[in-house]
Design an enzyme around this catalytic site. Structure first.
Site, PDB file in Angstrom:
ATOM      1  N   TYR A 109      21.631  -5.355  -3.617  1.00 40.63           N
ATOM      2  CA  TYR A 109      20.670  -4.454  -2.973  1.00 40.63           C
ATOM      3  C   TYR A 109      19.233  -4.896  -3.256  1.00 40.63           C
ATOM      4  CZ  TYR A 109      25.069  -2.002  -2.819  1.00 40.63           C
ATOM      5  OH  TYR A 109      26.401  -1.703  -2.612  1.00 40.63           O
ATOM      6  N   CYS A 117       0.831  -1.207   0.000  1.00 39.88           N
ATOM      7  CA  CYS A 117       0.000   0.000   0.000  1.00 39.88           C
ATOM      8  C   CYS A 117       0.864   1.255   0.000  1.00 39.88           C
ATOM      9  CB  CYS A 117      -0.942  -0.037   1.190  1.00 39.88           C
ATOM     10  SG  CYS A 117      -1.972  -1.499   1.086  1.00 39.88           S
TER      11      CYS A 117
HETATM   12  C1  PLP Z   1      28.164   0.224  -0.443  1.00 41.34           C
HETATM   13  C2  PLP Z   1      29.627   0.349  -0.347  1.00 41.34           C
HETATM   14  C3  PLP Z   1      30.458  -0.311  -1.268  1.00 41.34           C
HETATM   15  C4  PLP Z   1      29.925  -1.106  -2.438  1.00 41.34           C
HETATM   16  O1  PLP Z   1      29.468  -0.328  -3.478  1.00 41.34           O
HETATM   17  P1  PLP Z   1      29.040  -0.988  -4.891  1.00 41.34           P
HETATM   18  O2  PLP Z   1      28.514   0.129  -5.668  1.00 41.34           O
HETATM   19  O3  PLP Z   1      28.021  -2.031  -4.596  1.00 41.34           O
HETATM   20  O4  PLP Z   1      30.277  -1.584  -5.477  1.00 41.34           O
HETATM   21  C5  PLP Z   1      31.823  -0.213  -1.089  1.00 41.34           C
HETATM   22  N1  PLP Z   1      32.356   0.507  -0.072  1.00 41.34           N
HETATM   23  C6  PLP Z   1      31.595   1.156   0.834  1.00 41.34           C
HETATM   24  C7  PLP Z   1      32.239   1.917   1.927  1.00 41.34           C
HETATM   25  C8  PLP Z   1      30.209   1.096   0.719  1.00 41.34           C
HETATM   26  O5  PLP Z   1      29.449   1.761   1.603  1.00 41.34           O
END
Ligand code: PLP
Length: 409
Positions: free
Chosen positions: A370, A341
């Site tokens: 993700y 919703c």
């Molecule tokens: C989320 C994150 C990543 C990974 O990023 P991607 O775009 O999935 O490769 C790497 N380092 C840090 C510190 C993050 O917060």
């Protein structure tokens, strides 16, 4: 995903028809190709082979224990952003000396775990955090290896919600304040600055922002005459979600990184998430109802934004494809929507889509990163199952959450 294709009318992952999984399993569920995970990891490692970096998989992109185990066996370390992810990485068999810990708001409890497990680096993001680590090190009688995350003020040219390296973003410390910190931290006897780290954003498709970052880092390291063991260049490498986008070409960048590592004489660390796991997963869902609207028809599927949040959170586009493809097309405009919703619980508008009916099945593509890790119990819906495919076999790597347990907690 190279391991995804139609054989006749039916969608296959590796050597398995998704129809076979649907015979015995209720939708929605995530499926992953093990072959694709291995391929992506080895391809990344091979691109940077000459530099021999430590590859710390960003566990927040997909923290399924079995997926972490596959990557651990391939030699990956982990980039974690919470105590929970840290403990999960260790449980998956990743050695502490291959784990780095990022995040702007680490708690005392989380830092204590990291210190006592002796992980490779705590990447501090503020003066206050470094001070706390120093105090905890003193209490626990340990000298703690830290990295400092810098905010290089570089525009990653990505969606504003996944940009992290601009001065306006909360991440890292500005270079100016880092210099002040260096002067004032001489009295901190229980920390040792072994690394600098940067992570400027996610889903970056051009190598220009990465090149800029290398320049900023090499200038700074030279200017301050820092004696570091590691430089952590983060993750953020983009993949193609549509046929129009091109994934980032890393081979050119790998040469720059190699020269950089020689010049500064440090081991390089990478923290890729999306580029390793993004294209390895599908979310399989059933068409619950089809409803005629005024300007378009709504295809109501049984997966919702609680199962897969990226379209609602980042306006992300993920192509939806039928599990059994019909050759006839529908002329009306359609929109895939979920049951939650919320108006943002929707998954894309299409024209001339292959004919689909109620009770048919579709797959949302490229949901490995993700996807599951961002899912929630919103609307009191249980977390869905995750299934791993290897050649013509499949197995559960997470069972669907029990509804009774959920409503009693
Ligand atoms: C989320 C994150 C990543 C990974 O990023 P991607 O775009 O999935 O490769 C790497 N380092 C840090 C510190 C993050 O917060």
């Amino acid at each position: 995903m190279q391991n995804l294709r139609y054989v006749g009318k039916n969608l296959f992952i590796e050597k398995l028809s998704i129809k076979n999984i649907l015979k015995t399993n209720k939708t929605p569920f995530y499926i992953y190709s093990e072959n694709q995970i291995t391929f992506n990891y080895l391809k990344f490692a091979n691109t940077f082979k000459k530099t021999n970096p430590l590859i710390c998989f960003a566990a927040k992109s997909n923290s399924n224990l079995n997926i972490l185990r596959i990557l651990s066996r391939l030699g990956a370390g982990a980039d974690v952003v919470s105590g929970g992810e840290l403990l999960k990485a260790l449980k998956a068999g990743i050695k502490p000396n291959k784990i780095v810990f990022s995040g702007v708001g680490k708690t005392e409890e989380e830092l204590k775990i990291a210190i006592s497990k002796r992980i490779l680096l705590i990447n501090c993001e503020s003066e206050s955090e470094a001070k706390l680590v120093n105090n905890l090190g003193k209490k626990l009688k340990k000298k703690v290896s830290i990295g400092f995350r810098l905010n290089p003020n570089i525009d990653a040219k990505t969606h504003k919600n996944i940009s992290t390296g601009k001065a306006d973003n909360k991440f890292g410390l500005s270079i100016k304040n880092f210099k002040i910190f260096l002067k004032t931290s001489k009295s901190f006897k229980n920390i040792k600055l072994d690394a600098l780290s940067v992570h400027i954003g996610s889903q970056i498709l051009s190598d220009a922002p990465f090149r800029k970052t290398l320049n900023v880092m090499s200038k700074l390291i030279k200017e301050l005459k820092l004696n570091l063991k590691y430089v952590d260049l983060g993750g953020g490498f983009g993949i193609n979600y549509t046929d129009k986008e091109k994934p980032i070409n890393l081979s050119k960048y790998s040469k720059l990184v190699h020269n950089f590592s020689k010049k500064i004489n440090c081991r390089i660390i990478f923290e890729p998430g999306r580029s390793i796991i993004g294209n390895t997963g599908l979310l399989v869902s059933k068409i619950q109802f089809i409803k005629k609207g005024t300007n378009k028809n709504f295809i109501i599927i049984d997966a919702g934004m609680n199962d897969f949040m990226r379209p609602a959170l980042y306006e992300a586009f993920h192509k939806i494809i039928p599990i059994a493809k019909k050759s006839s097309k529908m002329r009306d405009k359609i929109e895939f929507v979920g049951p939650i919703c919320e108006s943002t619980c929707k998954f894309g508008v299409y024209k001339n889509y292959p004919k689909i009916n109620e009770n048919d099945f579709v797959a949302i593509t490229n949901v490995g990163a993700y996807g599951s890790s961002l899912s929630s119990n919103y609307n009191t819906r249980p977390l869905i199952a995750e299934i791993l495919i290897n050649k013509n076999k499949f197995r559960y790597i997470r069972k669907k959450q029990n509804l009774l347990k959920l409503i009693n907690s």
